[in-house]
Every structure is written in structure tokens, then in C-alpha cells.
Write an enzyme that holds these catalytic residues in place. Sequence first.
Site, PDB file in Angstrom:
ATOM      1  CB  THR A 117       5.734  -4.390  -4.421  1.00  0.00           C
ATOM      2  OG1 THR A 117       5.171  -4.744  -5.691  1.00  0.00           O
ATOM      3  CG2 THR A 117       5.822  -5.633  -3.552  1.00  0.00           C
TER       4      THR A 117
ATOM      5  CD  GLU B 104      11.862   0.407  -9.674  1.00  0.00           C
ATOM      6  OE1 GLU B 104      10.812   0.360  -9.016  1.00  0.00           O
ATOM      7  OE2 GLU B 104      12.811  -0.390  -9.512  1.00  0.00           O
TER       8      GLU B 104
ATOM      9  CE  LYS C 250       3.190  -0.837 -12.335  1.00  0.00           C
ATOM     10  NZ  LYS C 250       3.897  -1.550 -11.234  1.00  0.00           N
TER      11      LYS C 250
ATOM     12  CG  LEU D  58       0.064  -4.925 -10.145  1.00  0.00           C
ATOM     13  CD1 LEU D  58      -0.637  -3.584  -9.961  1.00  0.00           C
ATOM     14  CD2 LEU D  58      -0.939  -5.992 -10.538  1.00  0.00           C
TER      15      LEU D  58
ATOM     16  CG  LEU E  39      -3.504  -3.795   1.135  1.00  0.00           C
ATOM     17  CD1 LEU E  39      -4.083  -3.573   2.521  1.00  0.00           C
ATOM     18  CD2 LEU E  39      -3.907  -2.665   0.197  1.00  0.00           C
TER      19      LEU E  39
ATOM     20  N   GLY F  54       7.029  -4.418 -12.143  1.00  0.00           N
ATOM     21  CA  GLY F  54       7.292  -4.276 -10.718  1.00  0.00           C
ATOM     22  C   GLY F  54       7.261  -5.604  -9.992  1.00  0.00           C
TER      23      GLY F  54
END
Length: 271
Positions: A104, A74, A16, A14, A129, A11
Site C-alpha cells: 500500500t 511485520e 495475503k 490486501l 496507484l 496489509g
Amino acid sequence: MEAGRIGIDAGGTLVKIAYEESGRIKYRKAGYKEAKELLNWLKLIAPSASPSVTGGKALWIKENFFPNARLVHEFEAVCSGVDILLRKENNTTAGQFIVVNIGTGTSIFLAGEGKCHRIGGSGLGGGTLTGLGNLLTGTEDFSEIVGMAAAGSRQHVDLLVKDIYGGRDEPLNGDMTAANFAKGKGEGKEDLTAALINMIAETIILLTSQLARANKVDTIVYAGSTLAGNAPLKDALSAYTGAFGLKPVFLGNGEYCGALGALMAESATEH
């Protein structure tokens, strides 16, 4: 490890990984500062693997680590992963439902009855964030920002309906936000981050509730890495979702939907 039984979701923030070992699915993740170490570890323990890769940086994974990797769309991977986790948790969601994947950014899907497609989204998510959180607090560490938010109060930062009406003749619930960050102050970083998480939650549920109403859906399934270890965001989403008369469902391991969906997409091609 069984060669080829690996799904990777690369992503915006991150990486994963969902992988099968001894008949069980296991998970790992890393930010991009540590991603090379994680991916080299994966190559070491599964040198002959041809993983299935999804996400915005899937091509980077393929070009730099696994040339034989299969690329998976995706949105298809996310939808497949959500379906697998719902069944694993014995969650019977009859009919259609909304999937809100908060990574994200945020993507919103209409799912169920054998179908799943993206119907909306927002640029607000985990990137907001950590990015805006860094501007407000001086740290971009996800856990630190969440910890601050848990100790703060948005009422010192947001202008609420009751602040305007003084508790009299309020046309809306007095605790609802009239304007995010409008007070322009707070008693510390904790209050600022609490207001930030609330703004993200409010925006997501306002969009989601409109889409749910338009599609006659009453169940909202939440997934995505931004919810992992983020009790303030989960609590806010749960409260707002219920306030709109909708049912919130939070998936365990929901941050790995894309990786799990990619792994299972590969399995489907083998049978």
C-alpha cells in the site's frame, strides 16, 4: 491441510495467505471486500489451525477470525520471506542488498549477511496507484488502471528535460522528468495513469538509490503486491534502477513475502 501451517499478511489493501498443503506452499489473496469470504474458507478447511499473522490489520484477523493466532512483527516477516524466496529461486546475492517492498506504501530494508532492518520508505505505493488513479480515471480497479497505463504515454503529461532545453545543451538526459504532471494535460486516461506509475517508480528509485549509495550496495530486490501483474511499474523500476548503475531483482511471488515469512516464523518456533 496440516493444522497450524498458515501465514497471513493483513496489509492496508490486501489479505495475503501462504499455506502448506501436501508438503507444498500455496498462496491466495483478496481485497478487503472479499477478505471475509477468504478467511471463512480458511477456517472451513483448517478449523483447528492457529495461523501466524502479520501486517497492520493482524489484530483484526485475530479478533474476528482466529483468536489463537500468533502475531508476528511485520518487518521481520517481510525480511524472512524475502530470504526464503531468494534461496528458492537460487538467487545468490552476496553481501548486503536493498529490499524494496511496494505494498500500500513502500518500505525499504537493508538486508544480507544475516541481518535485515528498515532504513527508509515512502507513502507512495499501491494505495497511491489505486487512490489517485481513481481520482484521475473514475475507477479504483487495480488491473484496469495498470491496463490503461500500459497503453498510455507520460510524455503528454510530464514536463521533460528536453521540453525545457529543446534538445540543446541539456545538463541531463532529455527524457528525464523535470516536473511530474506539469503539462497539466494528456490525451486520455491512459496518459494520466502512465504518468502516475512513472511518478511512483521515480520517487521510489530516487530514495532507494540514495540509500544504496550510502550503504555501498549495488543490488535492489523488489517485492510487494503492487508489482503483481504490473508490467509498467516493473519496466520503469528496471530501467531507472539500471540507469543508476544498480542491479534490479524481481522476486516471483514477492507479494507474499510477509505471509510466507509469518508461516516460516511459526515453523521456527516449532523446532
